[in-house]
Design a protein around this motif. Structure first.
Motif, PDB file in Angstrom:
ATOM      1  N   GLY A 106      57.915 -47.732   6.343  1.00 10.51           N
ATOM      2  CA  GLY A 106      56.593 -48.270   6.644  1.00 10.51           C
ATOM      3  C   GLY A 106      55.848 -47.366   7.602  1.00 10.51           C
ATOM      4  O   GLY A 106      55.989 -46.143   7.579  1.00 10.51           O
ATOM      5  N   GLY A 107      55.040 -47.959   8.472  1.00  7.97           N
ATOM      6  CA  GLY A 107      54.241 -47.190   9.428  1.00  7.97           C
ATOM      7  C   GLY A 107      55.095 -46.322  10.340  1.00  7.97           C
ATOM      8  O   GLY A 107      54.661 -45.249  10.787  1.00  7.97           O
ATOM      9  N   ALA A 108      56.311 -46.772  10.619  1.00  5.36           N
ATOM     10  CA  ALA A 108      57.192 -45.986  11.491  1.00  5.36           C
ATOM     11  C   ALA A 108      57.498 -44.617  10.882  1.00  5.36           C
ATOM     12  O   ALA A 108      57.702 -43.638  11.605  1.00  5.36           O
ATOM     13  CB  ALA A 108      58.494 -46.748  11.729  1.00  5.36           C
ATOM     14  N   GLY A 109      57.511 -44.562   9.558  1.00  5.91           N
ATOM     15  CA  GLY A 109      57.822 -43.301   8.898  1.00  5.91           C
ATOM     16  C   GLY A 109      56.803 -42.218   9.144  1.00  5.91           C
ATOM     17  O   GLY A 109      57.101 -41.032   8.992  1.00  5.91           O
ATOM     18  N   TYR A 110      55.593 -42.611   9.531  1.00  5.41           N
ATOM     19  CA  TYR A 110      54.527 -41.642   9.779  1.00  5.41           C
ATOM     20  C   TYR A 110      54.521 -41.166  11.223  1.00  5.41           C
ATOM     21  O   TYR A 110      53.758 -40.277  11.582  1.00  5.41           O
ATOM     22  CB  TYR A 110      53.179 -42.268   9.425  1.00  5.41           C
ATOM     23  N   MET A 111      55.389 -41.741  12.040  1.00  7.21           N
ATOM     24  CA  MET A 111      55.466 -41.380  13.452  1.00  7.21           C
ATOM     25  C   MET A 111      56.503 -40.280  13.663  1.00  7.21           C
ATOM     26  O   MET A 111      57.623 -40.378  13.165  1.00  7.21           O
ATOM     27  CB  MET A 111      55.844 -42.606  14.294  1.00  7.21           C
ATOM     28  N   ASP A 112      56.134 -39.303  14.447  1.00  6.36           N
ATOM     29  CA  ASP A 112      57.002 -38.141  14.629  1.00  6.36           C
ATOM     30  C   ASP A 112      58.292 -38.492  15.361  1.00  6.36           C
ATOM     31  O   ASP A 112      59.267 -37.742  15.276  1.00  6.36           O
ATOM     32  CB  ASP A 112      56.250 -37.047  15.406  1.00  6.36           C
ATOM     33  N   GLU A 113      58.314 -39.601  16.063  1.00  2.45           N
ATOM     34  CA  GLU A 113      59.524 -39.958  16.806  1.00  2.45           C
ATOM     35  C   GLU A 113      60.670 -40.370  15.888  1.00  2.45           C
ATOM     36  O   GLU A 113      61.820 -40.417  16.310  1.00  2.45           O
ATOM     37  CB  GLU A 113      59.235 -41.088  17.792  1.00  2.45           C
ATOM     38  N   TYR A 114      60.353 -40.706  14.640  1.00  2.00           N
ATOM     39  CA  TYR A 114      61.392 -41.073  13.681  1.00  2.00           C
ATOM     40  C   TYR A 114      61.802 -39.838  12.874  1.00  2.00           C
ATOM     41  O   TYR A 114      60.940 -39.115  12.363  1.00  2.00           O
ATOM     42  CB  TYR A 114      60.911 -42.177  12.744  1.00  2.00           C
ATOM     43  N   PRO A 115      63.103 -39.577  12.728  1.00  2.00           N
ATOM     44  CA  PRO A 115      63.559 -38.379  12.017  1.00  2.00           C
ATOM     45  C   PRO A 115      63.013 -38.243  10.606  1.00  2.00           C
ATOM     46  O   PRO A 115      62.818 -37.124  10.122  1.00  2.00           O
ATOM     47  CB  PRO A 115      65.091 -38.546  12.005  1.00  2.00           C
ATOM     48  N   ILE A 116      62.725 -39.374   9.934  1.00  2.00           N
ATOM     49  CA  ILE A 116      62.292 -39.291   8.544  1.00  2.00           C
ATOM     50  C   ILE A 116      60.989 -38.512   8.405  1.00  2.00           C
ATOM     51  O   ILE A 116      60.766 -37.847   7.386  1.00  2.00           O
ATOM     52  CB  ILE A 116      62.151 -40.705   7.922  1.00  2.00           C
ATOM     53  N   SER A 117      60.134 -38.554   9.427  1.00  2.00           N
ATOM     54  CA  SER A 117      58.867 -37.827   9.332  1.00  2.00           C
ATOM     55  C   SER A 117      59.107 -36.323   9.258  1.00  2.00           C
ATOM     56  O   SER A 117      58.464 -35.614   8.483  1.00  2.00           O
ATOM     57  CB  SER A 117      57.954 -38.166  10.517  1.00  2.00           C
ATOM     58  N   ARG A 118      60.052 -35.848  10.064  1.00  2.00           N
ATOM     59  CA  ARG A 118      60.367 -34.413  10.035  1.00  2.00           C
ATOM     60  C   ARG A 118      61.112 -34.050   8.755  1.00  2.00           C
ATOM     61  O   ARG A 118      60.876 -33.000   8.163  1.00  2.00           O
ATOM     62  CB  ARG A 118      61.197 -34.044  11.264  1.00  2.00           C
ATOM     63  N   LEU A 119      62.006 -34.912   8.319  1.00  2.00           N
ATOM     64  CA  LEU A 119      62.733 -34.658   7.070  1.00  2.00           C
ATOM     65  C   LEU A 119      61.770 -34.589   5.886  1.00  2.00           C
ATOM     66  O   LEU A 119      61.966 -33.801   4.958  1.00  2.00           O
ATOM     67  CB  LEU A 119      63.778 -35.750   6.847  1.00  2.00           C
TER      68      LEU A 119
END
Length: 389
Positions: A339-352
């Motif tokens: 969800g919205g968390a995925g667009y935040m850089d603090e979550y690894p998935i955004s960098r992945l």
């Protein structure tokens, strides 16, 4: 199929500790400046984690089994340190010295590379010639005791840090589209060899990427790799291994995204229940894991083939194509499940997510992989599936 020896499992454990202690804590700082500290290469070299395959007299341990590189790639993905990209130095660029350098050249270069004193890069891509090597404009003219090198390269990984650069250049008709290409080692400090700007990227931000320029660089004959005019064949020969490296990176990155997402949905609540308890979430993750398992089996098969000297360009292209396309789907689905968390850089998935995008381009785009596979389909000796025993 995923079988590792006791020694390799010990190597994995030790390398994981090295990454956790010596590399991961510095990655954010290195991403900010767009380049890793050269010291990390020296520390890795001291502990035997850079070039494993060279013989002991060349500074390595003589371990040629690709599974060691597979372990390095997988552990780098696990610790989110893949944009150090030591495998480019150790396996991709280093492979050219392994295959085509003379004994004198190996003694001159490999010990420094294995220790981390000298960092390697390979320069093929040009502003007007990416996958189309025949369109290369960089040229080297024979001047008797040296070659005079002129031209430019772009998107060169390790371009800022590199001390030794494997450079592909035309040695035939510089204005035509001849395949007369030769390979040279250009060394830091050679007059006329300069670096342009450090290029900004959407992913792999700690891995320095740069433009390189060559203006009347006098390259000694002793720095020619192999035979004049055989560079196109050499590049083709080495690309199978480079695509195997790419496939291992694609799968490791996809597995990391998958497992980060599994952990996330086990904790995240939606409509009064865990996200993981929703059927849609289970169906999405089940489909992704099934695909990952199947492609992983093909990768492990290709590693066996490579270790036995049987990996050809067709098999490597298939592995690279399927794995990079799968990784793209995995990171996209996994970011969506955040969800919205995925667009935040603090979550690894955004960098992945951002780092995965280059993998459908680097080491040959998906379109080029399809061309390679397609050409094999049209050969007169094509073997029917039903005759493959």
């Amino acid at each position: 199929m995923r079988e590792f020896t006791a020694e390799q499992r010990e190597f994995r454990s030790a390398f994981r500790t090295f990454l956790e202690n010596e590399v991961a804590p510095h990655m954010d700082a290195w991403r900010e400046v767009g380049v890793v500290d050269r010291e990390v290469f020296r520390r890795a070299g001291e502990q035997g984690y850079l070039m494993i395959w060279p013989d002991e007299r060349h500074g390595g341990s003589g371990e040629r089994d690709f599974r060691y590189s597979q372990i390095i790639i997988e552990e780098s993905a696990r610790t989110m340190t893949s944009d150090w990209y030591a495998t480019l130095h150790s396996r991709v660029a280093g492979g050219y010295i392994d295959r085509f350098a003379t004994e004198e050249q190996k003694m001159r270069w490999l010990p420094r590379c294995a220790s981390g004193e000298a960092i390697l890069a390979i320069a093929m891509t040009e502003p007007q010639a990416g996958s189309d090597l025949a369109g290369m404009r960089t040229n080297a003219v024979d001047q008797g005791d040296h070659f005079l090198l002129n031209g430019s390269k772009t998107y060169i990984s390790n371009g800022i840090n590199a001390d030794l650069v494997v450079v592909a250049a035309k040695t035939g008709d510089a204005s035509g589209r001849s395949h007369q290409i030769s390979l040279f080692i250009v060394e830091r400090g050679m007059a006329g060899f300069t670096r342009g700007r450090k290029l900004k990227k959407i992913g792999m931000q700690a891995q320095d990427t740069a433009e390189l320029f060559f203006s009347d660089v006098r390259v000694p004959k002793e720095n020619l790799l192999g035979v004049v005019g055989e560079g196109f064949r050499y590049l083709t020969e080495c690309l199978a291994e480079e695509r195997l490296v790419s496939t291992a990176q694609n799968l490791a990155g996809a597995w990391k995204a998958f497992e980060e997402t599994r952990d996330f949905v086990m904790q995240r609540e939606l409509f009064g229940k865990r996200l993981a308890d929703l059927q849609n979430t289970q169906f999405k993750l089940a489909a992704l894991e099934a695909e990952l398992d199947v492609v992983q089996l093909y990768l492990d098969h290709c590693v066996v083939e490579h270790n036995a000297g049987r990996l050809n360009s067709n098999k490597a292209a298939k592995a690279k194509l399927v794995s990079s396309e799968l990784q793209g789907r995995v990171v996209d689905e996994c970011l969506q499940l955040h969800g919205g968390a995925g667009y935040m850089d603090e979550y690894p998935i955004s960098r992945l997510f951002t780092e995965a995008r280059i993998n459908r381009i680097a080491a040959g785009s998906s379109e080029v992989m399809k061309l390679i596979i397609g050409r094999d389909l049209l050969k007169s000796n094509y073997q029917s599936f039903f005759d493959r025993h």
